[in-house]
Design a protein around this motif. Structure first.
Motif, PDB file in Angstrom:
ATOM      1  N   PHE A 239      63.173  39.127   6.025  1.00 37.02           N
ATOM      2  CA  PHE A 239      64.168  38.632   5.086  1.00 37.02           C
ATOM      3  C   PHE A 239      64.386  39.668   4.001  1.00 37.02           C
ATOM      4  CE2 PHE A 239      62.251  35.064   7.049  1.00 37.02           C
ATOM      5  CZ  PHE A 239      63.234  34.093   7.151  1.00 37.02           C
ATOM      6  N   THR A 240      65.590  39.771   3.576  1.00 31.74           N
ATOM      7  CA  THR A 240      65.816  40.660   2.445  1.00 31.74           C
ATOM      8  C   THR A 240      66.311  39.833   1.275  1.00 31.74           C
ATOM      9  OG1 THR A 240      68.063  41.113   3.135  1.00 31.74           O
ATOM     10  CG2 THR A 240      66.382  42.696   3.810  1.00 31.74           C
ATOM     11  N   ARG A 241      65.980  40.310   0.120  1.00 33.57           N
ATOM     12  CA  ARG A 241      66.363  39.586  -1.080  1.00 33.57           C
ATOM     13  C   ARG A 241      66.728  40.622  -2.131  1.00 33.57           C
ATOM     14  NH1 ARG A 241      61.689  36.056  -3.427  1.00 33.57           N
ATOM     15  NH2 ARG A 241      60.829  37.970  -4.231  1.00 33.57           N
ATOM     16  N   ALA A 242      67.752  40.315  -2.871  1.00 35.22           N
ATOM     17  CA  ALA A 242      68.142  41.245  -3.931  1.00 35.22           C
ATOM     18  C   ALA A 242      67.389  40.894  -5.203  1.00 35.22           C
ATOM     19  CB  ALA A 242      69.636  41.155  -4.166  1.00 35.22           C
ATOM     20  N   ASN A 243      66.697  41.874  -5.753  1.00 35.81           N
ATOM     21  CA  ASN A 243      65.980  41.665  -7.010  1.00 35.81           C
ATOM     22  C   ASN A 243      66.556  42.570  -8.083  1.00 35.81           C
ATOM     23  OD1 ASN A 243      64.196  39.700  -6.317  1.00 35.81           O
ATOM     24  ND2 ASN A 243      62.563  41.129  -5.752  1.00 35.81           N
ATOM     25  N   VAL A 244      66.292  42.201  -9.318  1.00 34.80           N
ATOM     26  CA  VAL A 244      66.721  43.048 -10.423  1.00 34.80           C
ATOM     27  C   VAL A 244      65.944  44.368 -10.345  1.00 34.80           C
ATOM     28  CG1 VAL A 244      66.694  43.276 -12.917  1.00 34.80           C
ATOM     29  CG2 VAL A 244      67.356  41.106 -11.875  1.00 34.80           C
ATOM     30  N   CYS A 245      66.665  45.452 -10.493  1.00 34.54           N
ATOM     31  CA  CYS A 245      66.045  46.775 -10.367  1.00 34.54           C
ATOM     32  C   CYS A 245      64.971  46.957 -11.435  1.00 34.54           C
ATOM     33  CB  CYS A 245      67.114  47.858 -10.502  1.00 34.54           C
ATOM     34  SG  CYS A 245      66.431  49.523 -10.572  1.00 34.54           S
ATOM     35  N   PRO A 246      63.747  47.286 -11.020  1.00 30.42           N
ATOM     36  CA  PRO A 246      62.670  47.416 -12.014  1.00 30.42           C
ATOM     37  C   PRO A 246      62.810  48.656 -12.899  1.00 30.42           C
ATOM     38  CG  PRO A 246      61.852  47.944  -9.815  1.00 30.42           C
ATOM     39  CD  PRO A 246      63.275  47.490  -9.640  1.00 30.42           C
ATOM     40  N   GLN A 247      63.495  49.659 -12.408  1.00 28.71           N
ATOM     41  CA  GLN A 247      63.596  50.880 -13.217  1.00 28.71           C
ATOM     42  C   GLN A 247      64.567  50.718 -14.386  1.00 28.71           C
ATOM     43  OE1 GLN A 247      64.366  54.526 -11.073  1.00 28.71           O
ATOM     44  NE2 GLN A 247      64.078  55.773 -12.888  1.00 28.71           N
ATOM     45  N   CYS A 248      65.705  50.071 -14.109  1.00 34.54           N
ATOM     46  CA  CYS A 248      66.727  49.946 -15.162  1.00 34.54           C
ATOM     47  C   CYS A 248      66.855  48.515 -15.670  1.00 34.54           C
ATOM     48  CB  CYS A 248      68.071  50.445 -14.652  1.00 34.54           C
ATOM     49  SG  CYS A 248      68.714  49.460 -13.281  1.00 34.54           S
ATOM     50  N   GLN A 249      66.026  47.609 -15.129  1.00 32.02           N
ATOM     51  CA  GLN A 249      66.067  46.187 -15.521  1.00 32.02           C
ATOM     52  C   GLN A 249      67.452  45.577 -15.348  1.00 32.02           C
ATOM     53  OE1 GLN A 249      63.850  47.830 -17.998  1.00 32.02           O
ATOM     54  NE2 GLN A 249      62.107  46.943 -16.959  1.00 32.02           N
ATOM     55  N   GLY A 250      68.193  46.092 -14.383  1.00 28.21           N
ATOM     56  CA  GLY A 250      69.493  45.498 -14.093  1.00 28.21           C
ATOM     57  C   GLY A 250      70.650  46.141 -14.837  1.00 28.21           C
ATOM     58  N   PHE A 251      70.336  47.086 -15.738  1.00 29.70           N
ATOM     59  CA  PHE A 251      71.424  47.719 -16.490  1.00 29.70           C
ATOM     60  C   PHE A 251      72.246  48.659 -15.608  1.00 29.70           C
ATOM     61  CE2 PHE A 251      68.645  46.728 -20.140  1.00 29.70           C
ATOM     62  CZ  PHE A 251      69.582  46.045 -20.898  1.00 29.70           C
ATOM     63  N   GLY A 252      71.597  49.235 -14.606  1.00 27.33           N
ATOM     64  CA  GLY A 252      72.292  50.180 -13.741  1.00 27.33           C
ATOM     65  C   GLY A 252      72.277  51.593 -14.303  1.00 27.33           C
ATOM     66  N   ARG A 253      71.908  51.707 -15.576  1.00 29.95           N
ATOM     67  CA  ARG A 253      71.860  53.035 -16.197  1.00 29.95           C
ATOM     68  C   ARG A 253      70.533  53.215 -16.918  1.00 29.95           C
ATOM     69  NH1 ARG A 253      77.035  54.457 -19.489  1.00 29.95           N
ATOM     70  NH2 ARG A 253      76.604  52.482 -20.519  1.00 29.95           N
ATOM     71  N   ILE A 254      70.065  54.435 -16.935  1.00 27.36           N
ATOM     72  CA  ILE A 254      68.821  54.727 -17.650  1.00 27.36           C
ATOM     73  C   ILE A 254      69.066  55.941 -18.549  1.00 27.36           C
ATOM     74  CG2 ILE A 254      67.241  53.758 -15.920  1.00 27.36           C
ATOM     75  CD1 ILE A 254      66.770  56.686 -15.009  1.00 27.36           C
ATOM     76  N   PRO A 255      68.230  56.109 -19.582  1.00 28.77           N
ATOM     77  CA  PRO A 255      68.452  57.239 -20.483  1.00 28.77           C
ATOM     78  C   PRO A 255      68.265  58.579 -19.773  1.00 28.77           C
ATOM     79  CG  PRO A 255      66.884  55.681 -21.408  1.00 28.77           C
ATOM     80  CD  PRO A 255      67.115  55.268 -20.007  1.00 28.77           C
ATOM     81  N   GLU A 256      69.088  59.539 -20.163  1.00 33.54           N
ATOM     82  CA  GLU A 256      68.930  60.899 -19.670  1.00 33.54           C
ATOM     83  C   GLU A 256      67.598  61.453 -20.198  1.00 33.54           C
ATOM     84  OE1 GLU A 256      73.055  63.159 -19.017  1.00 33.54           O
ATOM     85  OE2 GLU A 256      72.080  63.578 -20.929  1.00 33.54           O
ATOM     86  N   LYS A 257      67.345  61.109 -21.466  1.00 38.53           N
ATOM     87  CA  LYS A 257      66.085  61.515 -22.077  1.00 38.53           C
ATOM     88  C   LYS A 257      65.555  60.312 -22.863  1.00 38.53           C
ATOM     89  CE  LYS A 257      64.195  65.344 -24.784  1.00 38.53           C
ATOM     90  NZ  LYS A 257      63.857  64.875 -26.119  1.00 38.53           N
ATOM     91  N   ASN A 258      64.287  59.996 -22.638  1.00 44.01           N
ATOM     92  CA  ASN A 258      63.713  58.847 -23.333  1.00 44.01           C
ATOM     93  C   ASN A 258      63.508  59.143 -24.815  1.00 44.01           C
ATOM     94  OD1 ASN A 258      63.576  57.083 -21.207  1.00 44.01           O
ATOM     95  ND2 ASN A 258      61.493  57.682 -20.623  1.00 44.01           N
TER      96      ASN A 258
END
Ligand SMILES: [Zn+2]
Ligand SMILES: [Zn+2]
Length: 362
Positions: free
Chosen positions: A190-209
């Motif tokens: 079974f496949t299930r869509a989960n909220v992305c753990p890296q971006c928490q669902g934002f879809g974008r992450i900082p270029e530099k933290n």
């Protein structure tokens, strides 16, 4: 001509419960991943799609093999096992509810719920206890408390991005905010869509933290909060201060602060509801003749007239001298309970006088 009842090995008057159980048993036995016959498995599923659905079953019972002529052509999306071997690799719009039901029946919980929607967590709630005095419930009070908690990072304002740099598309989910999770079960994959753990669902992450919080958007520090405790609060009552809990990660909402208020016992006032009770000792002569006395109240000393002929145990009411009502106007009352002291050690003169009273019938 297919006899779905025969395929599931059940009688024509089987209950929906029996149908489910039969399907479950056979699906396990014939699952292709377990070396079962895929054709047979497909057939079982098809039978269940009909008999497991009240409406379809009724139609089937009425029209017999009519369905075989036009086997839910328009509804192909609903039949998960219709396409050869990729039985359980359904797309997003596949409805897993039928399986959830089965699993719930057998195991009490569904191992694969429908798509998890919001996994994004706000900050933790904080719970603290505060002790206040009875006097403070009369006036209301502000208490400052110091808490070590996650607070929003001042450098990045909580978004985790180093100021002056930009956001980039999340490499884990390629900007979708969701990732697929694959579950192996005995019924298949079974496949299930989960909220992305890296971006928490934002879809974008900082270029530099952010260099201060390392991208978390919050830092742990000692922080003072002022708690306004309203007049009239009762013992063990809880105050909610929204957003004063811990800051969430990456700018997500803060948790709440819950303050439990304990009202300490007073050495001589007793609170019942919003009324205050107070015991006051008077002499026999004061009770008999009446007197004006000073008594303590939560608002300071006030004069109280003891009427002549006051009996022991009499309650005198001071209207509006109690605790303010919390949610409405006005205050409770204060009750002064009069105790008449019987003298124990008397001087010779006092004894004489009491004897005289006795002779007078008092
Ligand atoms: Zn920061
Ligand atoms: Zn992502």
């Amino acid at each position: 001509m297919k006899d779905y009842y025969k395929i599931l090995g059940i009688s024509k008057d089987a209950s929906s419960e029996e149908i489910k159980k039969a399907f479950f048993r056979l699906a396990q036995r014939y699952h292709p991943d377990k070396g079962g016959n895929p054709e047979k498995f497909k057939e079982i599923n098809e039978a269940y799609q009909i008999l497991g659905d009240k409406e379809k079953r009724a139609q089937y019972d009425r029209f017999g093999t009519v369905f075989e002529e036009a086997p839910f052509g328009a509804r192909r999306g609903e039949t998960p096992f219709s396409e050869g071997f990729d039985f359980f690799s359904f797309g997003k719009d596949f409805d897993t509810s039928v399986f959830e039901e089965i699993f719930e029946d057998f195991f009490g919980a569904a191992p694969f719920a429908r798509e998890r929607t919001s996994k994004r967590k706000r900050g933790r709630d904080i719970f603290v206890d505060i002790k206040i005095s009875l006097e403070e419930t009369f006036t209301g009070v502000k208490k400052e408390i110091s808490l070590e908690k996650f607070t929003t990072c001042s450098r990045c304002k909580g978004n985790g991005t180093e100021p002056g740099t930009r956001l980039k598309t999340c490499p884990s989910c390629r900007g979708a905010g969701k990732v697929k999770e694959i579950h192996q079960t005995f019924l298949g994959t079974f496949t299930r869509a989960n909220v992305c753990p890296q971006c928490q669902g934002f879809g974008r992450i900082p270029e530099k933290n952010c260099s201060k919080c390392h991208g978390e958007g919050r830092i742990k520090e000692e922080k003072k909060s002022v708690v306004s405790i309203p007049a009239g609060i009762s013992d063990k009552e809880r105050i909610l201060i929204a957003g004063e809990g811990e800051a969430g990660e990456k700018g997500q909402n803060s948790g709440n602060l819950y303050v439990r208020v304990y009202v300490m016992e007073h050495p001589y006032f007793v609170r019942r509801g919003d009324d205050i009770y107070f015991n006051f000792d008077v002499n026999f002569s004061q009770a008999t003749l009446g007197d004006k006395i000073d008594i303590p109240t939560l608002a300071g000393k006030v004069g109280l007239q003891i009427p002549s002929g006051t009996q022991a145990g009499k309650l005198l009411r001071l209207k509006g001298m109690g605790i303010p009502h919390l949610n409405r106007r006005g205050k409770g009352d204060m009750y002064v309970k009069i105790n008449v002291r019987t003298p124990q050690k008397l001087t010779k003169k006092q004894k004489e006088l009491i004897k005289r009273l006795k002779e007078e019938g008092i």
